[in-house]
Design a protein around this motif. Sequence first.
Motif, short mmCIF file in Angstrom:
data_model
loop_
_atom_site.label_atom_id
_atom_site.label_comp_id
_atom_site.label_asym_id
_atom_site.label_seq_id
_atom_site.Cartn_x
_atom_site.Cartn_y
_atom_site.Cartn_z
N VAL A 262 0.83 -1.19 0.00
CA VAL A 262 0.00 0.00 0.00
C VAL A 262 0.87 1.25 0.00
O VAL A 262 0.57 2.24 -0.70
N ALA A 263 1.96 1.23 0.76
CA ALA A 263 2.82 2.42 0.85
C ALA A 263 3.48 2.74 -0.48
O ALA A 263 3.87 3.88 -0.73
N ALA A 264 3.59 1.75 -1.36
CA ALA A 264 4.23 1.99 -2.65
C ALA A 264 3.31 2.68 -3.64
O ALA A 264 3.76 3.12 -4.70
N SER A 265 2.05 2.81 -3.34
CA SER A 265 1.08 3.45 -4.24
C SER A 265 0.44 4.62 -3.52
O SER A 265 -0.09 4.47 -2.40
N GLN A 266 0.48 5.77 -4.15
CA GLN A 266 -0.12 6.95 -3.54
C GLN A 266 -1.64 6.80 -3.41
O GLN A 266 -2.24 7.20 -2.42
N LEU A 267 -2.25 6.19 -4.43
CA LEU A 267 -3.70 6.01 -4.41
C LEU A 267 -4.11 5.05 -3.29
O LEU A 267 -5.04 5.32 -2.53
N LEU A 268 -3.40 3.90 -3.18
CA LEU A 268 -3.72 2.94 -2.12
C LEU A 268 -3.40 3.51 -0.74
O LEU A 268 -4.08 3.18 0.24
N THR A 269 -2.39 4.34 -0.66
CA THR A 269 -2.04 4.95 0.63
C THR A 269 -3.18 5.84 1.12
O THR A 269 -3.56 5.80 2.30
N GLU A 270 -3.72 6.64 0.21
CA GLU A 270 -4.83 7.52 0.58
C GLU A 270 -6.05 6.70 1.00
O GLU A 270 -6.73 7.02 1.98
N PHE A 271 -6.30 5.60 0.28
CA PHE A 271 -7.42 4.74 0.64
C PHE A 271 -7.19 4.09 2.00
O PHE A 271 -8.10 4.03 2.84
N TRP A 272 -6.00 3.59 2.24
CA TRP A 272 -5.70 2.89 3.51
C TRP A 272 -5.84 3.83 4.69
O TRP A 272 -6.43 3.49 5.73
N GLU A 273 -5.31 5.02 4.57
CA GLU A 273 -5.37 5.98 5.67
C GLU A 273 -6.80 6.43 5.94
O GLU A 273 -7.19 6.68 7.08
N GLU A 274 -7.60 6.55 4.88
CA GLU A 274 -8.99 6.95 5.06
C GLU A 274 -9.81 5.82 5.68
O GLU A 274 -10.71 6.06 6.49
N ALA A 275 -9.49 4.55 5.32
CA ALA A 275 -10.26 3.42 5.81
C ALA A 275 -9.97 3.12 7.28
O ALA A 275 -10.88 2.83 8.06
N PHE A 276 -8.69 3.23 7.70
CA PHE A 276 -8.31 2.85 9.07
C PHE A 276 -8.01 4.04 9.96
O PHE A 276 -7.65 3.87 11.14
N ASN A 277 -8.13 5.26 9.41
CA ASN A 277 -7.92 6.47 10.20
C ASN A 277 -6.56 6.47 10.86
O ASN A 277 -6.40 6.74 12.07
N CYS A 278 -5.55 6.14 10.09
CA CYS A 278 -4.17 6.18 10.58
C CYS A 278 -3.28 6.67 9.44
O CYS A 278 -3.75 6.84 8.31
N SER A 279 -2.02 6.86 9.72
CA SER A 279 -1.10 7.41 8.72
C SER A 279 0.05 6.43 8.51
O SER A 279 0.59 5.85 9.45
N LEU A 280 0.42 6.24 7.23
CA LEU A 280 1.56 5.40 6.88
C LEU A 280 2.86 6.18 6.80
O LEU A 280 3.94 5.59 6.69
N THR A 281 2.76 7.48 6.80
CA THR A 281 3.95 8.34 6.71
C THR A 281 4.54 8.56 8.10
O THR A 281 3.88 8.35 9.12
N LYS A 282 5.77 9.04 8.13
CA LYS A 282 6.44 9.28 9.40
C LYS A 282 5.89 10.51 10.11
O LYS A 282 6.03 10.65 11.32
N SER A 283 5.33 11.45 9.35
CA SER A 283 4.73 12.65 9.96
C SER A 283 3.23 12.51 9.88
O SER A 283 2.61 12.88 8.90
N PRO A 284 2.60 11.91 10.87
CA PRO A 284 1.15 11.67 10.81
C PRO A 284 0.37 12.96 10.79
O PRO A 284 0.81 13.99 11.30
N ALA A 285 -0.76 12.88 10.19
CA ALA A 285 -1.64 14.05 10.13
C ALA A 285 -2.27 14.29 11.50
O ALA A 285 -2.14 13.49 12.44
N VAL A 286 -2.94 15.42 11.59
CA VAL A 286 -3.59 15.79 12.84
C VAL A 286 -4.66 14.76 13.17
O VAL A 286 -5.42 14.35 12.30
#
Length: 383
Positions: free
Chosen positions: A35-59
């Motif tokens: 998922v982290a290798a795809s920007q589209l899947l990353t956005e979907f994953w973070e929206e579905a589980f309400n978490c961040s895959l990046t090192k600087s998590p969102a608010v």
Amino acid sequence: MVRYSFCAGAIGVAIPQAVIPGLRDFLLDLSPSEVAASQLLTEFWEEAFNCSLTKSPAVNKGLCDGTNDIKRLKNPYTETSQLRVTNMVYKAAYAIAHAFHNALCLETNVTTQCDKLIKLKSNQIFSELKKINFSQNGYHVSFDANGEPVAAYEVVNWQTNESGSTEVVTVGSYDASLPVGKQFHINRNITWMEGGSQVPVSVCSESCPSGTRKVLQKGKPICCYDCKPCPEGEISNITDSPDCIPCPKEFWPNANKDACFPKPVEFLSFEEILSTILATFSVSGACLAIITAAVFFRHRTTPIVRANNSELSFLLLFSLTLCFLCSLTFIGPPSEWSCMLRHTTFGITFVLCISCVLGKTIVVLMAFKATLPVLSPNRLSLN
């Protein structure tokens, strides 16, 4: 829009749903690294589980710890049976593949030989595409002479389930390939507005039955009306009729004013008592007139008959005889000739009788008004 409860009870048509083999497993076989290798899947994953895959998590979002299992996720992404448009794309891809296969391969009774080095043109693929005829995933794919596929839709109903949420339920189907009369089919109960089972109406007035007509209510919408009975001699044989139609001649409406039937023929028959009395008086009067005429004819040379104007007397007695006998024509079943004879005979004989009476009256008046001649005194002489 499924989240809105006001849509419950709606009904419509939709593209048929289908379970594409292997699609759900393919979509759910995702790891956080993939998922982290795809920007589209990353956005979907973070929206579905309400978490961040990046090192600087969102608010208000923490880092995904790698324990997130997409197979336990409940959303339209995991419910692949509802991907109706996706199934159409799935069949379209197979249609193109069959067109390429038919253009590149030559099938014999034993083997199939394909030449993948042939350079195809778009019109060749289009020509082969019109000829395809196959079934894939339980659905038949073909095109008619106009390039249109066979119309096949599902009838869907938005219903409220036990948990209170709204879901789209398939309640029937429409298939244009079936015979006429069997194309539309409903196989489940439809839930209407507010969970009711009765079909809602779009008018504020009940339908007007046969024998009545619709009269719009002043100042209200066109769907509001009153049902007024048809006037005398008119009927309406359809529901919600705007006007009444008159019955043809010799017909009149029934009690419900929804059909016309022939008028019953009513006449004075010879078997009735009134007919017997009328016929007795008629024959008796005619006999008296004939007897009187015979007596006058027997004494026609006497001074009293001659002074009574015998010509008018015989004519009067003749007309009286016809008047008495004319009443017999009004007894019995009516016919075209009897109806004409009744009025004609009665009119002529009655006028003739009155004319004779009037003539005799004028003769009497002239006799009383006549004066004797006065002799001149000069012409008087004494014996």
